[in-house]
Design a protein around this motif. Structure first.
Motif, PDB file in Angstrom:
ATOM      1  N   LEU A 144      -2.007 -43.494  28.183  1.00  0.00           N
ATOM      2  CA  LEU A 144      -1.208 -45.351  27.681  1.00  0.00           C
ATOM      3  C   LEU A 144      -2.407 -45.837  28.169  1.00  0.00           C
ATOM      4  O   LEU A 144      -3.049 -45.930  29.670  1.00  0.00           O
ATOM      5  CB  LEU A 144       0.060 -44.946  28.550  1.00  0.00           C
ATOM      6  N   LYS A 145      -2.704 -47.009  27.549  1.00  0.00           N
ATOM      7  CA  LYS A 145      -3.698 -47.941  27.742  1.00  0.00           C
ATOM      8  C   LYS A 145      -2.648 -49.482  28.133  1.00  0.00           C
ATOM      9  O   LYS A 145      -1.327 -49.636  29.227  1.00  0.00           O
ATOM     10  CB  LYS A 145      -4.647 -48.452  26.376  1.00  0.00           C
ATOM     11  N   LYS A 146      -3.177 -50.711  28.325  1.00  0.00           N
ATOM     12  CA  LYS A 146      -2.405 -51.800  28.152  1.00  0.00           C
ATOM     13  C   LYS A 146      -0.775 -51.653  28.522  1.00  0.00           C
ATOM     14  O   LYS A 146      -0.749 -51.746  26.606  1.00  0.00           O
ATOM     15  CB  LYS A 146      -3.164 -52.853  27.771  1.00  0.00           C
ATOM     16  N   GLU A 147      -0.124 -52.437  28.594  1.00  0.00           N
ATOM     17  CA  GLU A 147       1.137 -52.199  28.365  1.00  0.00           C
ATOM     18  C   GLU A 147       1.454 -53.707  27.912  1.00  0.00           C
ATOM     19  O   GLU A 147       0.777 -54.844  27.450  1.00  0.00           O
ATOM     20  CB  GLU A 147       2.844 -52.234  29.257  1.00  0.00           C
ATOM     21  N   LYS A 148       2.249 -53.527  26.011  1.00  0.00           N
ATOM     22  CA  LYS A 148       2.178 -55.407  25.425  1.00  0.00           C
ATOM     23  C   LYS A 148       3.428 -55.513  25.089  1.00  0.00           C
ATOM     24  O   LYS A 148       4.517 -54.317  25.117  1.00  0.00           O
ATOM     25  CB  LYS A 148       1.909 -55.157  24.281  1.00  0.00           C
ATOM     26  N   LEU A 149       3.485 -56.943  24.501  1.00  0.00           N
ATOM     27  CA  LEU A 149       5.626 -57.521  24.375  1.00  0.00           C
ATOM     28  C   LEU A 149       5.240 -57.321  22.865  1.00  0.00           C
ATOM     29  O   LEU A 149       4.030 -57.954  22.620  1.00  0.00           O
ATOM     30  CB  LEU A 149       5.758 -58.152  25.415  1.00  0.00           C
ATOM     31  N   ASN A 185       9.335 -43.146  19.992  1.00  0.00           N
ATOM     32  CA  ASN A 185       8.390 -42.538  19.866  1.00  0.00           C
ATOM     33  C   ASN A 185       7.569 -42.905  19.215  1.00  0.00           C
ATOM     34  O   ASN A 185       7.185 -44.218  18.997  1.00  0.00           O
ATOM     35  CB  ASN A 185       9.236 -40.908  18.426  1.00  0.00           C
ATOM     36  N   GLY A 186       6.309 -42.280  19.168  1.00  0.00           N
ATOM     37  CA  GLY A 186       5.235 -42.799  18.672  1.00  0.00           C
ATOM     38  C   GLY A 186       4.769 -43.688  19.438  1.00  0.00           C
ATOM     39  O   GLY A 186       4.377 -43.957  20.871  1.00  0.00           O
ATOM     40  N   LEU A 187       4.171 -45.336  18.699  1.00  0.00           N
ATOM     41  CA  LEU A 187       3.989 -46.717  19.484  1.00  0.00           C
ATOM     42  C   LEU A 187       4.664 -46.862  20.194  1.00  0.00           C
ATOM     43  O   LEU A 187       4.456 -47.900  20.716  1.00  0.00           O
ATOM     44  CB  LEU A 187       3.077 -47.547  18.083  1.00  0.00           C
ATOM     45  N   PHE A 188       6.370 -46.180  20.201  1.00  0.00           N
ATOM     46  CA  PHE A 188       6.954 -46.877  20.852  1.00  0.00           C
ATOM     47  C   PHE A 188       8.013 -45.701  22.500  1.00  0.00           C
ATOM     48  O   PHE A 188       8.600 -46.108  22.734  1.00  0.00           O
ATOM     49  CB  PHE A 188       8.605 -47.355  20.221  1.00  0.00           C
ATOM     50  N   ARG A 189       7.000 -45.240  22.421  1.00  0.00           N
ATOM     51  CA  ARG A 189       7.048 -43.974  23.810  1.00  0.00           C
ATOM     52  C   ARG A 189       7.235 -44.886  24.912  1.00  0.00           C
ATOM     53  O   ARG A 189       5.939 -45.773  25.155  1.00  0.00           O
ATOM     54  CB  ARG A 189       6.025 -42.978  23.267  1.00  0.00           C
ATOM     55  N   PHE A 190       7.758 -44.483  25.693  1.00  0.00           N
ATOM     56  CA  PHE A 190       7.935 -45.107  26.723  1.00  0.00           C
ATOM     57  C   PHE A 190       8.689 -46.761  27.279  1.00  0.00           C
ATOM     58  O   PHE A 190       8.290 -47.682  27.729  1.00  0.00           O
ATOM     59  CB  PHE A 190       6.966 -44.866  27.886  1.00  0.00           C
ATOM     60  N   TYR A 224      18.644 -60.154  15.419  1.00  0.00           N
ATOM     61  CA  TYR A 224      18.212 -59.565  16.507  1.00  0.00           C
ATOM     62  C   TYR A 224      17.058 -60.136  16.464  1.00  0.00           C
ATOM     63  O   TYR A 224      16.213 -59.770  15.460  1.00  0.00           O
ATOM     64  CB  TYR A 224      18.802 -58.407  15.772  1.00  0.00           C
ATOM     65  N   ASN A 225      17.114 -60.392  18.287  1.00  0.00           N
ATOM     66  CA  ASN A 225      15.648 -60.926  18.795  1.00  0.00           C
ATOM     67  C   ASN A 225      15.885 -59.517  19.605  1.00  0.00           C
ATOM     68  O   ASN A 225      16.425 -59.528  20.511  1.00  0.00           O
ATOM     69  CB  ASN A 225      15.847 -61.897  19.253  1.00  0.00           C
ATOM     70  N   VAL A 226      14.561 -58.297  18.825  1.00  0.00           N
ATOM     71  CA  VAL A 226      14.394 -57.359  20.328  1.00  0.00           C
ATOM     72  C   VAL A 226      12.897 -57.544  20.402  1.00  0.00           C
ATOM     73  O   VAL A 226      11.639 -57.670  19.571  1.00  0.00           O
ATOM     74  CB  VAL A 226      13.692 -56.780  19.214  1.00  0.00           C
ATOM     75  N   TYR A 227      12.891 -57.293  21.861  1.00  0.00           N
ATOM     76  CA  TYR A 227      11.366 -57.554  22.990  1.00  0.00           C
ATOM     77  C   TYR A 227      11.286 -55.737  23.425  1.00  0.00           C
ATOM     78  O   TYR A 227      12.391 -55.369  24.627  1.00  0.00           O
ATOM     79  CB  TYR A 227      12.005 -58.885  24.311  1.00  0.00           C
ATOM     80  N   VAL A 228      10.580 -56.050  22.859  1.00  0.00           N
ATOM     81  CA  VAL A 228       9.715 -54.712  23.260  1.00  0.00           C
ATOM     82  C   VAL A 228       9.243 -54.061  24.006  1.00  0.00           C
ATOM     83  O   VAL A 228       8.088 -54.913  24.206  1.00  0.00           O
ATOM     84  CB  VAL A 228      10.147 -53.495  22.587  1.00  0.00           C
ATOM     85  N   MET A 229       8.434 -53.784  25.566  1.00  0.00           N
ATOM     86  CA  MET A 229       7.306 -53.604  26.233  1.00  0.00           C
ATOM     87  C   MET A 229       7.204 -52.035  25.329  1.00  0.00           C
ATOM     88  O   MET A 229       7.893 -50.978  26.584  1.00  0.00           O
ATOM     89  CB  MET A 229       7.611 -53.563  27.876  1.00  0.00           C
ATOM     90  N   HIS A 230       5.550 -51.287  25.314  1.00  0.00           N
ATOM     91  CA  HIS A 230       5.378 -50.183  24.767  1.00  0.00           C
ATOM     92  C   HIS A 230       4.221 -50.209  24.997  1.00  0.00           C
ATOM     93  O   HIS A 230       3.118 -51.577  25.502  1.00  0.00           O
ATOM     94  CB  HIS A 230       5.986 -50.140  23.194  1.00  0.00           C
TER      95      HIS A 230
END
Length: 175
Positions: A41-46, A140-145, A168-174
């Motif tokens: 797992l590298k740097k977290e991004k939004l 899953n995949g790119l969105f695990r954790f 829908y405005n979806v904000y995902v930290m991954h």
């Protein structure tokens, strides 16, 4: 031989302590804290998605199907109805805009007094980098954790047909 056992056990404990400090792994009974770098797992991004969800109840091929309709319902707002969905996701608010995926899951009318929705769905993208990925909490995949939130705003609703378009405005930290 028995005299050397405590020294050997102390060396083992020291070695385990040294290894756990080096790898940033802490053991607490049945759970352990792990170093995210060891899992790749590298740097977290939004990531921000702005998509339009189309719930089409009218016509020959409705996208929601009622799977539970209570036999005795005294509520005026449909309390207890559960619809399974396979709704189009588009880039813009018009159905003619580019389709980027499908929202698959269900929604239920969960309040007796007002319109209160309980929703669970996957956004299955068919376009771009996220093709085949589902940005859901604990994805899953790119969105695990993954973790995040959604802001939904009704763009269009037709009370005669029940058709609705929701932005829908979806904000995902991954990672």
């Amino acid at each position: 031989m028995v005299k050397f056992l405590p020294i050997f056990a102390t060396q083992i404990i020291f070695l385990l302590f040294l290894l756990s400090s080096f790898t940033k792994i802490q053991v607490h009974g049945y759970a352990k804290t792990m170093n995210k770098n060891l899992m790749g797992l590298k740097k977290e991004k939004l990531t921000h998605f702005q998509i339009h969800w189309h719930d089409i109840q009218s016509g020959q091929n409705p996208t929601p199907i009622s799977v539970v309709r209570p036999p005795t319902n005294t509520s005026t707002n449909g309390f207890g109805i559960i619809n399974m969905i396979d709704n189009p996701l588009t880039a813009g608010p018009e159905m003619s805009s580019k389709m980027v995926g499908r929202a698959q899951g269900f929604y239920a009318l969960a309040s007796q007094e007002e319109v209160g929705l309980l929703m669970a769905m996957n956004f299955a993208f068919i376009e771009g980098k996220y093709n085949g990925k589902m940005p859901v909490i604990e994805g899953n995949g790119l969105f695990r954790f993954a973790r995040g939130y959604v802001q939904a705003r009704t763009h269009n609703f037709d009370p005669k047909t029940g058709d609705a378009t929701v932005q829908y405005n979806v904000y995902v930290m991954h990672y």
